[in-house]
Design an enzyme around this catalytic site. Sequence first.
Site, PDB file in Angstrom:
ATOM      1  N   GLY A  58     -57.510  14.890 -32.999  1.00 52.70           N
ATOM      2  CA  GLY A  58     -56.605  15.167 -31.880  1.00 52.70           C
ATOM      3  C   GLY A  58     -55.149  14.972 -32.253  1.00 52.70           C
ATOM      4  O   GLY A  58     -54.806  14.220 -33.168  1.00 52.70           O
ATOM      5  N   GLY A  59     -54.309  15.688 -31.498  1.00 51.42           N
ATOM      6  CA  GLY A  59     -52.880  15.734 -31.798  1.00 51.42           C
ATOM      7  C   GLY A  59     -52.190  14.380 -31.762  1.00 51.42           C
ATOM      8  O   GLY A  59     -51.346  14.078 -32.610  1.00 51.42           O
ATOM      9  N   ASP A  82     -50.050   8.563 -23.407  1.00 46.13           N
ATOM     10  CA  ASP A  82     -51.085   9.423 -22.834  1.00 46.13           C
ATOM     11  C   ASP A  82     -51.774   8.951 -21.555  1.00 46.13           C
ATOM     12  O   ASP A  82     -51.598   7.828 -21.091  1.00 46.13           O
ATOM     13  CB  ASP A  82     -52.099   9.794 -23.904  1.00 46.13           C
ATOM     14  CG  ASP A  82     -52.276  11.317 -23.941  1.00 46.13           C
ATOM     15  OD1 ASP A  82     -51.664  11.993 -23.112  1.00 46.13           O
ATOM     16  OD2 ASP A  82     -53.029  11.816 -24.799  1.00 46.13           O
ATOM     17  N   ARG A 111     -65.691  14.165 -27.429  1.00 44.57           N
ATOM     18  CA  ARG A 111     -66.194  13.723 -26.120  1.00 44.57           C
ATOM     19  C   ARG A 111     -67.635  14.188 -25.880  1.00 44.57           C
ATOM     20  O   ARG A 111     -67.966  14.742 -24.810  1.00 44.57           O
ATOM     21  CB  ARG A 111     -65.277  14.234 -25.016  1.00 44.57           C
ATOM     22  CG  ARG A 111     -63.867  13.786 -25.286  1.00 44.57           C
ATOM     23  CD  ARG A 111     -62.851  14.279 -24.339  1.00 44.57           C
ATOM     24  NE  ARG A 111     -61.529  14.056 -24.911  1.00 44.57           N
ATOM     25  CZ  ARG A 111     -60.418  14.625 -24.515  1.00 44.57           C
ATOM     26  NH1 ARG A 111     -60.443  15.470 -23.510  1.00 44.57           N
ATOM     27  NH2 ARG A 111     -59.273  14.359 -25.099  1.00 44.57           N
ATOM     28  N   LEU A 118     -50.553  21.091 -31.852  1.00 43.43           N
ATOM     29  CA  LEU A 118     -49.938  20.897 -33.171  1.00 43.43           C
ATOM     30  C   LEU A 118     -50.570  21.799 -34.228  1.00 43.43           C
ATOM     31  O   LEU A 118     -49.950  22.065 -35.260  1.00 43.43           O
ATOM     32  CB  LEU A 118     -50.046  19.433 -33.595  1.00 43.43           C
ATOM     33  CG  LEU A 118     -49.285  18.442 -32.713  1.00 43.43           C
ATOM     34  CD1 LEU A 118     -49.438  17.022 -33.227  1.00 43.43           C
ATOM     35  CD2 LEU A 118     -47.801  18.791 -32.607  1.00 43.43           C
ATOM     36  N   LYS A 171     -48.353  24.557 -35.103  1.00 45.89           N
ATOM     37  CA  LYS A 171     -47.202  24.159 -35.922  1.00 45.89           C
ATOM     38  C   LYS A 171     -47.643  23.913 -37.362  1.00 45.89           C
ATOM     39  O   LYS A 171     -46.940  24.275 -38.310  1.00 45.89           O
ATOM     40  CB  LYS A 171     -46.560  22.901 -35.335  1.00 45.89           C
ATOM     41  CG  LYS A 171     -45.931  23.138 -33.967  1.00 45.89           C
ATOM     42  CD  LYS A 171     -45.154  21.929 -33.476  1.00 45.89           C
ATOM     43  CE  LYS A 171     -44.353  22.295 -32.230  1.00 45.89           C
ATOM     44  NZ  LYS A 171     -43.566  21.189 -31.707  1.00 45.89           N
ATOM     45  N   GLU A 172     -48.794  23.277 -37.511  1.00 45.15           N
ATOM     46  CA  GLU A 172     -49.278  22.969 -38.860  1.00 45.15           C
ATOM     47  C   GLU A 172     -49.560  24.254 -39.632  1.00 45.15           C
ATOM     48  O   GLU A 172     -49.227  24.373 -40.811  1.00 45.15           O
ATOM     49  CB  GLU A 172     -50.569  22.125 -38.760  1.00 45.15           C
ATOM     50  CG  GLU A 172     -50.316  20.718 -38.219  1.00 45.15           C
ATOM     51  CD  GLU A 172     -51.590  19.980 -37.806  1.00 45.15           C
ATOM     52  OE1 GLU A 172     -51.463  18.878 -37.241  1.00 45.15           O
ATOM     53  OE2 GLU A 172     -52.694  20.502 -38.031  1.00 45.15           O
ATOM     54  N   ASP A 220     -22.059  -2.429   6.776  1.00 48.23           N
ATOM     55  CA  ASP A 220     -22.675  -1.147   7.134  1.00 48.23           C
ATOM     56  C   ASP A 220     -24.035  -1.458   7.763  1.00 48.23           C
ATOM     57  O   ASP A 220     -24.567  -2.561   7.586  1.00 48.23           O
ATOM     58  CB  ASP A 220     -22.822  -0.302   5.861  1.00 48.23           C
ATOM     59  CG  ASP A 220     -23.708   0.888   6.059  1.00 48.23           C
ATOM     60  OD1 ASP A 220     -23.493   1.615   7.044  1.00 48.23           O
ATOM     61  OD2 ASP A 220     -24.631   1.101   5.244  1.00 48.23           O
TER      62      ASP A 220
HETATM   63  C1  G6P Z   1     -55.873  14.909 -26.873  1.00 51.72           C
HETATM   64  C2  G6P Z   1     -55.285  13.737 -26.132  1.00 51.72           C
HETATM   65  C3  G6P Z   1     -55.340  12.465 -26.972  1.00 51.72           C
HETATM   66  C4  G6P Z   1     -56.740  12.216 -27.441  1.00 51.72           C
HETATM   67  C5  G6P Z   1     -57.250  13.434 -28.208  1.00 51.72           C
HETATM   68  C6  G6P Z   1     -58.685  13.270 -28.669  1.00 51.72           C
HETATM   69  O1  G6P Z   1     -55.060  15.270 -27.935  1.00 51.72           O
HETATM   70  O2  G6P Z   1     -53.969  14.011 -25.729  1.00 51.72           O
HETATM   71  O3  G6P Z   1     -54.907  11.361 -26.227  1.00 51.72           O
HETATM   72  O4  G6P Z   1     -56.829  11.083 -28.249  1.00 51.72           O
HETATM   73  O5  G6P Z   1     -57.160  14.571 -27.343  1.00 51.72           O
HETATM   74  O6  G6P Z   1     -59.533  12.974 -27.610  1.00 51.72           O
HETATM   75  P1  G6P Z   1     -60.423  11.653 -27.580  1.00 51.72           P
HETATM   76  O7  G6P Z   1     -61.067  11.683 -26.248  1.00 51.72           O
HETATM   77  O8  G6P Z   1     -61.380  11.809 -28.711  1.00 51.72           O
HETATM   78  O9  G6P Z   1     -59.530  10.471 -27.784  1.00 51.72           O
END
Ligand code: G6P
Length: 729
Positions: A31-32, A144, A314, A379, A382-383, A501
């Site tokens: 993740g970013g 976040d 997730r 990202l 961008k990468e 006042d």
């Molecule tokens: C997004 C969210 C991050 C999170 C990532 C990965 O980029 O903005 O806060 O860490 O996803 O998700 P996870 O649930 O594995 O932390």
Amino acid sequence: MMIGRLLIVSNRLPVSVVKRVNDLHFQPSAGGLATGLSSCGEAHQSQWIGWPGIAADKISQPEKRQISNTLKKQNCRCVFLSAKDIQDFYRGFCNKTIWPLFHYFPLYTVYEDRYWQAYKRVNEAFRDAIVKVVEPDDYIWIHDYHLMLLPELLRSKLPKAQIGFFLHIPFPSFEMFRLLPWRKEILKGLLGSDLIGFHTYDYVRHFLSSAARIAAAEHSMGTLVTGNRVVKVDAFPMGIDYDRYAGAVEDPKVKKIRTTTRKKVGDRKTVISIDRLDYTKGIIQRLEAFDLFLSQNPEYNGKVTLILVAVPSRTGVEDYKELRKQLEWLVGRVNGERGTIGWVPVWYLYCFLPFEKLIALYSAADVALVTPLRDGMNLIAKEFVATKTDGKGVLILSEMAGAASELGEAIIVNANNKQEIVDAIKEALEMPIEEQTERNRLMQSRLARYTVTRWGNDFLETLSDVKKTQEKLSVRKLTKPNRAKLVSEYNKSKKRLFLLDYDGTLVGFVGQPEKAGPDKKLGSLLKALASKPKNEVVIISGRGKEILNHWLGDTDASLIAEHGAWIKEKGSDWQVIEPLLNDWKDTIRPILELYSDRTPGSCVEEKDFSLVWHYRRADSELASLRLQELRDAVLNFTENLDIGVFEGSKILEIKNIGVSKGHAAERWLAKSKWDFILAAGDDYTDEDMFSILPETAYSVKVGYGISKARFNVESACELRLLLEELVKT
Ligand code: G6P
């Protein structure tokens, strides 16, 4: 600039721990946020506080210790979550409530009180972990949507701390945000920060709009004043470690993987698609578009390969499991229907890609298809551009990604418009090399300038500036020693003048102006203060004389109504301060009435010598639009008259220029040789009064903000406590 350490706080640490059979494995988080922030943290003396990704009650005490110790060596401090927290907080409130809602998927959003309770509990656990390690000069930077209550939770324990918050996902429009049952609490939590950052200006706008409508926190140029603190809200588009990505292209390991990949693809063109497997990323829609592209352009069958990488994410949340099934079924269908012996249209990988492989794929690809349905930043886009060191390669980017506001040279598409994606793939595959290079060079120079380090520094410098502004304001705070001096001078003095006042100063600001009458306690306080023989109390208000009489006529205070148009000295009748003309009202009144009809919740008040448009109960955005229009409309008529247009707290007032609280106060100043003066007020009309006072007078602004007053108190309540103390001495 920074004096202390940097404490980075996020739900997930940059390293996640998994247990396979009996062994613990430490691996980089996906993740970013984790990718981007890792390089930002390196630039500062930092500690990272977060969750190591494993359930605390599923491991033994020695394993827990092993995790803490290993991560401590990497400057990470663990906040452990139980299996229940992971279920209700992480999978629940974070990823079944906030994540879908903030990405505009209200139908996926689950509102569950159990999740909310867990969210509060885990945010509190983070607070406790921080309080244990924080030092006074540290900068605390919270990241976040998992931790939106944390700023305020910390603020109440550490009032002076430097707290920044950054949201890595979109902040939705008010219409979406208002659906959340706990919207007020979330806003309050965020407003505990000194600086709140978002990736784009659109998210800033949405946040400010919700803050105004839900928390009644109005802003001026992105700065809000809540209680005694200034909170700044701004956009900071997160960058990447440009040199790391561009530099890795020539790394021998990367080169080797690239050559092997290229060989396997043959002379076919490659399109890559890399994301966490998440429904917000639009992967299904993208694959359908690729399928449509192949059906509309048979000449490309056998000539192009889509490498589709889905990074597991997730996996405990049902919607994600369902998505995986759907995707794998679709990949199978496309390959089965379109593939031939020797050509597989979609290469599907369900795995985490290590850095070298990732760079090899980016740099080997001709086209990157980045088409999220919503994305805070993205990202990957961008990468990809950073690795195109020879200038070749085309980025197709969704306008729903935050990155689209910076990468305008990409082919921008609407991710819901399949035909647009199909056309973009064709355009990308056929784009002349010179054009590819030109577009990439422009984007690269921007990305190389605004890197993740610049982004981090920019945020932290702004945080430090906000702190300085706050310090300037707090210099004027009526501190204990100042207050003691005031009380002692009061006691020594023989002729004391109070210029007070009413609205916002002696009583708090209420939704309905007519309901702002004095409570019992205030009535007795004013009576007691005014009945002291050495005291002369003057209530100096913008209100009309009837209402002042009704509310305060039974005290010994003198009254000034309509900002000084009317005065009523103690024991006498009302009189007009000087002859004033009123004939302008017939022209202006219909204009105000028209605006009142067009702005639900607003109303017109007519006083003897002024007209007021009140909008405190109107929708704040509509009201601010109407306010500008109304001001312009009225100014057209008042140009050649002695009439002024004044803006106050949620009002626009039109009155005679000569009337002001300053003039009225002068009259009282001239009356006697006062040896103690206390003047208090909260809005712009009181500034006229502050400006004419002698230097020795105690002028007190109620609330914070720029003022000519010598001191600030936080609220009407604080001022009343002071007056109560004077009455008692
Ligand atoms: C997004 C969210 C991050 C999170 C990532 C990965 O980029 O903005 O806060 O860490 O996803 O998700 P996870 O649930 O594995 O932390």
